[in-house]
Motif scaffolding. Structure first.
Motif, mmCIF file in Angstrom:
data_model
loop_
_atom_site.group_PDB
_atom_site.id
_atom_site.type_symbol
_atom_site.label_atom_id
_atom_site.label_comp_id
_atom_site.label_asym_id
_atom_site.label_seq_id
_atom_site.Cartn_x
_atom_site.Cartn_y
_atom_site.Cartn_z
ATOM 1 N N ARG A 160 41.784 34.737 44.898
ATOM 2 C CA ARG A 160 42.617 35.420 43.906
ATOM 3 C C ARG A 160 41.839 36.533 43.198
ATOM 4 O O ARG A 160 42.381 37.625 42.973
ATOM 5 N N GLU A 161 40.589 36.270 42.869
ATOM 6 C CA GLU A 161 39.774 37.283 42.194
ATOM 7 C C GLU A 161 39.543 38.497 43.096
ATOM 8 O O GLU A 161 39.569 39.643 42.627
ATOM 9 N N HIS A 162 39.318 38.256 44.386
ATOM 10 C CA HIS A 162 39.186 39.368 45.329
ATOM 11 C C HIS A 162 40.418 40.269 45.281
ATOM 12 O O HIS A 162 40.304 41.499 45.278
ATOM 13 N N LEU A 163 41.583 39.646 45.276
ATOM 14 C CA LEU A 163 42.833 40.404 45.399
ATOM 15 C C LEU A 163 43.234 41.089 44.097
ATOM 16 O O LEU A 163 43.980 42.070 44.125
ATOM 17 N N GLU A 207 43.699 30.126 47.372
ATOM 18 C CA GLU A 207 43.456 31.158 46.368
ATOM 19 C C GLU A 207 42.344 30.812 45.374
ATOM 20 O O GLU A 207 41.736 31.713 44.785
ATOM 21 N N ASN A 208 42.031 29.540 45.188
ATOM 22 C CA ASN A 208 40.966 29.165 44.260
ATOM 23 C C ASN A 208 39.635 28.883 44.953
ATOM 24 O O ASN A 208 38.658 28.506 44.297
ATOM 25 N N GLY A 218 43.771 41.709 53.030
ATOM 26 C CA GLY A 218 44.521 41.629 51.777
ATOM 27 C C GLY A 218 43.866 42.416 50.664
ATOM 28 O O GLY A 218 44.540 43.094 49.875
ATOM 29 N N ARG A 219 42.530 42.348 50.573
ATOM 30 C CA ARG A 219 41.781 43.102 49.565
ATOM 31 C C ARG A 219 42.012 44.602 49.743
ATOM 32 O O ARG A 219 42.218 45.336 48.769
#
Length: 239
Positions: free
Chosen positions: A100-103, A133-134, A151-152
């Motif tokens: 999630r942080e990447h995205l 995501e985590n 995705g990134r």
């Protein structure tokens, strides 16, 4: 009827490393909404071409244009802000950031696109990323890291998405998942430049193909033409 201005235009590009010249007059055009493959055996100049496009390597001759603007002398970060995003060979995900942080860390819409690649849309294309995501980047499989790298790149809402060795080193079942995702991106109108060795899959995905041999373009054409002339495969693409 006049031909529309290409989104990306490489005109007579020459480049290399030190005294070693690798590219000799590369010509490459990509129209908005096209998927174009860059083909050739290892060491023929594919990655060098990509490095030159994204500003990681300065050309020694010729010019790269994006939406009609010359990229000469621009830093890679400035070129990225124009709307280019790359999924690099080797993925390069951050081991200490979650999916999630990447995205979210790279999310932007500098080009004002209406149909944005937000978190929900990326998760819809890559459900496995939602499930993970985590998890940290170093807790993902190679296939999951490749999905995350795509995705990134999409989270920046690029005008042009570049994939260097899109399915390199992935298990067959994961490769098929990546191909399905790329087909989804094509259907959504995403402009893509892709490097990969699985020509039989690229024939079904890409609109056009460019073959490099020793740093020169030796053939360009559409999928029907490439599929019909298997001598090109044996001459330029097989080991």
């Amino acid at each position: 009827m006049s031909t529309p201005e290409p989104l990306l235009r490489c005109r007579s590009i020459e480049a290399g490393y030190g005294a070693s010249q690798v590219l000799f007059g590369i010509e490459l055009n990509i129209q908005p909404g096209e998927v174009v493959s860059l083909l050739g055996r290892n060491g023929m100049g594919k990655s060098t071409t990509i490095k030159t496009i994204v500003g990681a390597l300065a050309p020694t001759g010729g010019e790269v244009y994006f939406e009609g603007q010359s990229l000469r002398g621009m830093r890679p970060d400035a070129i990225a802000r124009l709307g280019l995003a790359i999924v690099p060979e080797g993925r390069h995900v951050f081991p200490n950031l979650t999916v999630r942080e990447h995205l979210l860390a790279f999310a932007d819409n500098r080009n004002g696109l209406r149909d944005t690649w937000d978190l929900a849309r990326i998760y819809a294309v890559f459900p496995r990323l939602k499930e993970r995501e985590n998890n940290l980047g170093n807790q993902l499989s190679g296939g999951e890291q490749q999905m995350l790298a795509i995705g990134r790149a999409l989270s920046t809402n690029p005008r042009l998405l570049i994939l260097d060795e899109a399915t390199e080193g992935l298990a067959p079942v994961i490769r098929e998942e990546i191909w399905r995702c790329l087909a989804t991106l094509k259907a959504a109108g995403q402009t893509i430049l892709v490097v990969d060795k699985y020509v039989h899959r690229l024939v079904g995905l890409a609109n056009r193909h460019v073959i490099l041999e020793r740093g020169r373009v030796v053939w360009q054409g559409d999928s029907d033409a490439l599929n019909a002339d298997r001598s090109l495969w044996s001459r330029y693409l097989t080991v």
